[in-house]
Design an enzyme around this catalytic site. Sequence first.
Site, short mmCIF file in Angstrom:
data_model
loop_
_atom_site.label_atom_id
_atom_site.label_comp_id
_atom_site.label_asym_id
_atom_site.label_seq_id
_atom_site.Cartn_x
_atom_site.Cartn_y
_atom_site.Cartn_z
N HIS A 263 -6.76 -6.68 1.28
CA HIS A 263 -5.68 -5.74 1.00
C HIS A 263 -4.44 -6.14 1.78
O HIS A 263 -4.49 -6.37 2.98
CB HIS A 263 -6.13 -4.33 1.39
CG HIS A 263 -5.16 -3.25 1.05
ND1 HIS A 263 -4.44 -3.21 -0.12
CD2 HIS A 263 -4.79 -2.13 1.76
CE1 HIS A 263 -3.68 -2.13 -0.15
NE2 HIS A 263 -3.87 -1.46 0.98
N TRP B 265 -9.55 1.54 -5.92
CA TRP B 265 -8.74 2.68 -5.56
C TRP B 265 -7.27 2.48 -5.92
O TRP B 265 -6.55 3.43 -6.22
CB TRP B 265 -8.88 2.95 -4.06
CG TRP B 265 -8.08 4.09 -3.54
CD1 TRP B 265 -6.94 4.03 -2.80
CD2 TRP B 265 -8.36 5.49 -3.70
NE1 TRP B 265 -6.48 5.29 -2.48
CE2 TRP B 265 -7.35 6.20 -3.03
CE3 TRP B 265 -9.37 6.20 -4.35
CZ2 TRP B 265 -7.31 7.60 -2.98
CZ3 TRP B 265 -9.35 7.59 -4.31
CH2 TRP B 265 -8.32 8.28 -3.63
N SER C 31 0.85 -1.19 0.00
CA SER C 31 0.00 0.00 0.00
C SER C 31 0.89 1.25 0.00
O SER C 31 1.76 1.36 -0.84
CB SER C 31 -0.96 -0.04 1.19
OG SER C 31 -2.03 0.86 1.00
N LYS D 138 4.52 1.93 -2.22
CA LYS D 138 5.07 3.10 -2.89
C LYS D 138 6.46 3.41 -2.31
O LYS D 138 7.41 3.70 -3.04
CB LYS D 138 4.17 4.32 -2.68
CG LYS D 138 2.77 4.29 -3.24
CD LYS D 138 2.16 5.66 -3.07
CE LYS D 138 0.69 5.83 -2.97
NZ LYS D 138 -0.23 4.75 -3.05
#
Length: 319
Positions: A298, A262, A164, A168
């Site tokens: 997730h 998303w 998540s 990044k």
Amino acid sequence: KFSDWTKRRNTIGQMIQNYGIGEKPVVASEQVKARMDGDTLIVDVTVGQETLTLKSQIRYPKTGQAPYALMIGTDMIALPRKLFDDRPIATMTFTSAQVNDYKQFGRHHDRGEHHFDRLYPQLKANGAYSEWAWGMSRLIDGLQQLGSTVTKIDTEHIGVTGCSYAGKMALYCAAFDERIALVIAQEPGGGGAASWRKSHELTLSGKNLEDIDKTDYHWFLESQKENFRGDSVYRLPYDQHELCAMVCPRALLLLGNPDYEWLADPSMEFSAQAAHRVWEFFGISDRMAWSIVGGHGHCQLPESQFPIVESFLDRFLKR
């Protein structure tokens, strides 16, 4: 030639710092002092009169012999522990709050108030990703300074992973530090591997994605939104496929989860296909791959993705 790619890679890095995340300052070797306290690496970084201290415990494997390869988790390793239990790979965590304590949830400082800002008050406009990448590099500085006899770590075989926002982070850390041999960016979303331009096009068709207008600007320069929001995204002189390509010729694995709109996985795949051309050009296309699999929570790696993760661990971290 690789020499030409090195020049282009440096140009991309300068653009990303200038327009996207802010400056990652250079640190001289004499500004870094490292030591071990048991299994904990401690790195002091001094700039002017200010010192920032990083600490991270190394978890050594129960198999193999030192010096060990190392996987560093950005705030944590979301990959299942079982993937490391029988491999000669040490693990440790880069605790990002030691540099910049911004989290999406809970209490945190604002721009100009983080530990990084004590050392570099002139860079208070920075996004968190440049500062976190700076911190990761200082941990690696410490490992190199002490050497494998002291740390039991082979600094030629360092990997970075996160999920998540931390996916990044792992990607930016690897893009801006060539000492990282492997990056596994898990569900990194917009601002990671996903193309800003492609995400903008998808939002126009009704998708709810993390695009350049709707990402968290504690992570990026505020000027990025001011200058490149909406249709102005096409004026941004780079896109995220070039961030991914900065990892070349090292190894990159991108993991996606289409169940979470998303995360902008169609945009990540778009970037991945473009970035992969660089590895293809140099005849090393097997060093970069992506896998997008749904049906799980997730940051919960499904068993169907175990084989590709294990393949990258074995090929690029095993000594």
